[in-house]
Design a protein around this motif. Structure first.
Motif, mmCIF file in Angstrom:
data_model
loop_
_atom_site.group_PDB
_atom_site.id
_atom_site.type_symbol
_atom_site.label_atom_id
_atom_site.label_comp_id
_atom_site.label_asym_id
_atom_site.label_seq_id
_atom_site.Cartn_x
_atom_site.Cartn_y
_atom_site.Cartn_z
ATOM 1 N N ASP A 97 0.824 -1.217 0.000
ATOM 2 C CA ASP A 97 0.000 0.000 0.000
ATOM 3 C C ASP A 97 0.858 1.268 0.000
ATOM 4 O O ASP A 97 0.462 2.311 0.519
ATOM 5 C CB ASP A 97 -0.951 0.001 1.191
ATOM 6 C CG ASP A 97 -0.208 0.001 2.520
ATOM 7 O OD1 ASP A 97 1.010 -0.297 2.553
ATOM 8 O OD2 ASP A 97 -0.843 0.312 3.543
ATOM 9 N N LEU B 90 2.612 4.740 -0.563
ATOM 10 C CA LEU B 90 2.137 6.050 -0.983
ATOM 11 C C LEU B 90 3.249 6.741 -1.763
ATOM 12 O O LEU B 90 4.385 6.825 -1.289
ATOM 13 C CB LEU B 90 1.761 6.899 0.240
ATOM 14 C CG LEU B 90 1.420 8.370 -0.045
ATOM 15 C CD1 LEU B 90 0.158 8.491 -0.902
ATOM 16 C CD2 LEU B 90 1.273 9.135 1.260
ATOM 17 N N LYS C 169 3.867 10.445 -3.516
ATOM 18 C CA LYS C 169 3.227 11.761 -3.528
ATOM 19 C C LYS C 169 4.218 12.853 -3.922
ATOM 20 O O LYS C 169 5.233 13.043 -3.253
ATOM 21 C CB LYS C 169 2.649 12.053 -2.151
ATOM 22 C CG LYS C 169 1.868 13.325 -2.052
ATOM 23 C CD LYS C 169 1.257 13.458 -0.675
ATOM 24 C CE LYS C 169 0.510 14.772 -0.532
ATOM 25 N NZ LYS C 169 -0.010 14.930 0.819
ATOM 26 N N ARG D 163 -1.353 5.352 -4.643
ATOM 27 C CA ARG D 163 -1.249 4.422 -3.524
ATOM 28 C C ARG D 163 -1.376 2.997 -4.037
ATOM 29 O O ARG D 163 -2.287 2.676 -4.782
ATOM 30 C CB ARG D 163 -2.296 4.683 -2.459
ATOM 31 C CG ARG D 163 -2.086 3.703 -1.286
ATOM 32 C CD ARG D 163 -2.848 4.020 -0.061
ATOM 33 N NE ARG D 163 -2.554 5.264 0.603
ATOM 34 C CZ ARG D 163 -1.594 5.423 1.510
ATOM 35 N NH1 ARG D 163 -0.779 4.442 1.796
ATOM 36 N NH2 ARG D 163 -1.457 6.581 2.124
ATOM 37 N N GLU E 181 6.393 4.830 1.969
ATOM 38 C CA GLU E 181 5.972 6.104 1.397
ATOM 39 C C GLU E 181 7.159 6.837 0.795
ATOM 40 O O GLU E 181 8.284 6.719 1.253
ATOM 41 C CB GLU E 181 5.251 6.994 2.401
ATOM 42 C CG GLU E 181 6.060 7.466 3.560
ATOM 43 C CD GLU E 181 5.246 8.266 4.568
ATOM 44 O OE1 GLU E 181 5.841 9.195 5.163
ATOM 45 O OE2 GLU E 181 4.051 7.999 4.765
#
Length: 150
Positions: free
Chosen positions: A35, A37, A39, A47, A129
């Motif tokens: 999952d 992320l 950005k 995601r 992330e």
């Protein structure tokens, strides 16, 4: 190697295999968390592995020579790794509508070259992330999506 060195090795591989000149989408399944992320200010956040693969597939189709590379040593502390980079590419592929500021028709021939800083969080050898601050104004200006002030 300690935790920070291991995390820097994971991020170094990500920068080379995902963002580098020759993309290897298999690296997403290998070192991105399910999952994850992704950005940046130029695009909607992404995601998950499938979404990130779709993003990069479309980005590389529109900008076949896309390439980003590190410009300084990686800095690691705990679960976080920070990297500075530069890169860009030439829009010679299909129309691309992924920029938040607008889209490009097919094969504009416009070039973008810009810099940024990225913070990645790595847990147990997986990137969970990647949040970056890029010079999106420069890229969007070069692509003709925003105009310079007079």
């Amino acid at each position: 190697m300690g935790k920070e060195e291991n995390n820097k090795a994971v991020v170094g591989r990500w920068f080379t295999d995902f963002w580098g000149k020759n993309v290897n989408l298999g690296v997403i399944d290998e070192i991105a968390a399910p999952d994850m992320l992704l950005k940046y200010s130029l695009h909607e956040p992404r995601r998950g592995r499938d979404d990130i693969k779709a993003f990069m597939t479309d980005f590389r189709a529109a900008f076949p020579d896309l390439n980003f590379w590190g410009t300084a040593d990686l800095i690691a502390e705990g679960d976080y790794v920070v990297g500075q980079w530069e890169g860009g590419g030439t829009h010679t592929g299909p129309a691309f509508a992924d920029f938040l500021a607008g889209g490009l028709p097919a094969a504009t021939g416009r070039k973008m070259h810009f810099t940024g800083t990225t913070v990645l969080k790595v847990i147990d050898g997986r990137i969970v992330e990647e949040i970056g601050l890029d010079d999106g104004v420069t890229a969007l200006t070069q692509l003709g999506l925003i105009k310079k002030a007079a």
